[in-house]
Design a protein around this motif. Structure first.
Motif, short mmCIF file in Angstrom:
data_model
loop_
_atom_site.label_atom_id
_atom_site.label_comp_id
_atom_site.label_asym_id
_atom_site.label_seq_id
_atom_site.Cartn_x
_atom_site.Cartn_y
_atom_site.Cartn_z
N GLY A 53 2.25 51.29 112.47
CA GLY A 53 1.39 50.96 113.60
C GLY A 53 2.10 50.12 114.65
O GLY A 53 1.93 50.35 115.86
N ASP A 54 2.90 49.15 114.23
CA ASP A 54 3.65 48.32 115.18
C ASP A 54 4.65 49.16 115.97
O ASP A 54 4.79 49.01 117.17
N GLU A 55 5.33 50.05 115.27
CA GLU A 55 6.32 50.90 115.95
C GLU A 55 5.63 51.89 116.88
O GLU A 55 6.14 52.19 117.96
N LEU A 56 4.47 52.39 116.49
CA LEU A 56 3.70 53.29 117.35
C LEU A 56 3.35 52.58 118.66
O LEU A 56 3.51 53.14 119.74
N LEU A 61 4.55 52.04 124.56
CA LEU A 61 4.66 51.11 125.69
C LEU A 61 5.93 51.28 126.52
O LEU A 61 5.93 50.92 127.69
N VAL A 62 7.01 51.77 125.93
CA VAL A 62 8.25 51.88 126.71
C VAL A 62 8.09 52.94 127.80
O VAL A 62 7.21 53.80 127.74
N ASP A 63 8.96 52.86 128.80
CA ASP A 63 8.91 53.82 129.91
C ASP A 63 9.61 55.13 129.58
O ASP A 63 9.31 56.16 130.19
N SER A 140 17.60 41.87 115.44
CA SER A 140 16.52 41.80 114.46
C SER A 140 15.28 41.11 115.00
O SER A 140 14.96 39.98 114.65
N VAL A 141 14.58 41.78 115.88
CA VAL A 141 13.34 41.28 116.43
C VAL A 141 12.19 42.06 115.79
O VAL A 141 12.29 43.26 115.58
N PHE A 142 11.11 41.37 115.48
CA PHE A 142 9.96 42.06 114.94
C PHE A 142 9.47 43.10 115.94
O PHE A 142 9.42 42.84 117.14
N THR A 143 9.09 44.26 115.45
CA THR A 143 8.67 45.37 116.31
C THR A 143 7.50 44.96 117.20
O THR A 143 7.50 45.24 118.40
N LEU A 144 6.52 44.28 116.64
CA LEU A 144 5.36 43.87 117.43
C LEU A 144 5.75 42.86 118.50
O LEU A 144 5.22 42.89 119.61
N GLU A 145 6.71 42.00 118.21
CA GLU A 145 7.19 41.03 119.20
C GLU A 145 7.82 41.74 120.40
O GLU A 145 7.60 41.37 121.54
N LEU A 146 8.60 42.78 120.14
CA LEU A 146 9.18 43.58 121.23
C LEU A 146 8.08 44.26 122.04
O LEU A 146 8.14 44.28 123.27
N ALA A 147 7.11 44.81 121.37
CA ALA A 147 6.01 45.47 122.06
C ALA A 147 5.27 44.49 122.96
O ALA A 147 4.91 44.82 124.09
N GLN A 148 5.06 43.27 122.48
CA GLN A 148 4.37 42.26 123.29
C GLN A 148 5.15 41.94 124.55
O GLN A 148 4.57 41.71 125.61
N ARG A 149 6.46 41.93 124.48
CA ARG A 149 7.29 41.67 125.67
C ARG A 149 7.09 42.74 126.72
O ARG A 149 7.15 42.48 127.91
N LEU A 150 6.87 43.98 126.27
CA LEU A 150 6.70 45.08 127.21
C LEU A 150 5.39 44.98 127.99
O LEU A 150 5.21 45.65 129.00
N LEU A 151 4.48 44.14 127.55
CA LEU A 151 3.23 43.93 128.27
C LEU A 151 3.41 42.99 129.45
O LEU A 151 2.56 42.95 130.35
N ASP A 152 4.49 42.21 129.45
CA ASP A 152 4.75 41.26 130.54
C ASP A 152 5.41 41.96 131.73
O ASP A 152 6.20 42.87 131.56
N HIS A 153 5.09 41.47 132.91
CA HIS A 153 5.76 41.93 134.13
C HIS A 153 6.96 41.05 134.44
O HIS A 153 7.92 41.50 135.07
#
Length: 185
Positions: A53-56, A61-63, A140-153
């Motif tokens: 789910g985190d990876e999904l 979210l990526v472009d 080695s970043v948690f997948t969900l942490e990376l996804a959260q960064r993609l929400l920021d402008h």
């Protein structure tokens, strides 16, 4: 084997859960589908994978995503019954990322690395006419942490403010390329 961490529970053909200690990781079916903007139809299925789910969340979210040594721009996402997910893509031409497209393509396709079990973030800063590697590297970043960064402008790193320009996932190398530009706010 009586180890609870190795138990595999099959729920549906493309939806499986793995019990790890106290938590459960649910896997979802994800298909990348090539889309024709001209005909407004799906051309073909590029790949089908089973992801957590985190990876999904991260993948949607990526472009863009690197698949089969090509870059594919994301057009849209959808799900069927909340279990079968699709990302519709078109071949990356750089049109949606002008004037950055050529630099993004060159850097992502030249990226190398061995197999890792977790994702890492690679930051690239815009110095016209191309992106350059930033000192800000994260392994080695948690997948969900990376996804959260993609929400920021915007993000602040080392006291400087950066605007996120574009993001590309390389699932084979487990890298997320984050393209940024320094801004004064």
């Amino acid at each position: 084997m009586n180890d609870d961490r190795s138990a595999l529970i099959c729920c549906k053909p493309h939806d499986r859960s793995v019990q790890e200690g106290k938590g459960i990781i649910i896997y979802y079916s994800l298909t990348y589908r090539e889309w024709s903007e001209d005909t407004q139809k799906e051309l073909r299925s590029l790949t089908r994978e089973s992801v957590s789910g985190d990876e999904l969340f991260l993948r949607k979210l990526v472009d863009a995503t690197r698949l089969h040594d090509k870059l594919w721009s994301h057009i849209s996402n959808e799900s069927e019954e909340h279990t079968d997910h699709s990302v519709y893509v078109t071949e990356f031409t750089g049109e949606r990322a002008k004037p950055y497209g050529a630099s993004i393509t060159d850097l992502v396709l030249a990226s190398e690395g061995g197999y890792t079990s977790t994702f890492s973030a690679m930051y690239w800063i815009w110095h016209e006419p191309a992106f350059r590697s930033m000192d800000q590297r994260e392994g080695s970043v948690f997948t969900l942490e990376l996804a959260q960064r993609l929400l920021d402008h915007y993000t602040v790193l080392g006291g400087k403010t950066y605007e996120f320009i574009y993001s590309v996932l390389d699932p084979q190398l487990k890298k997320v390329h984050l393209f940024v530009k320094e801004v004064d706010l």
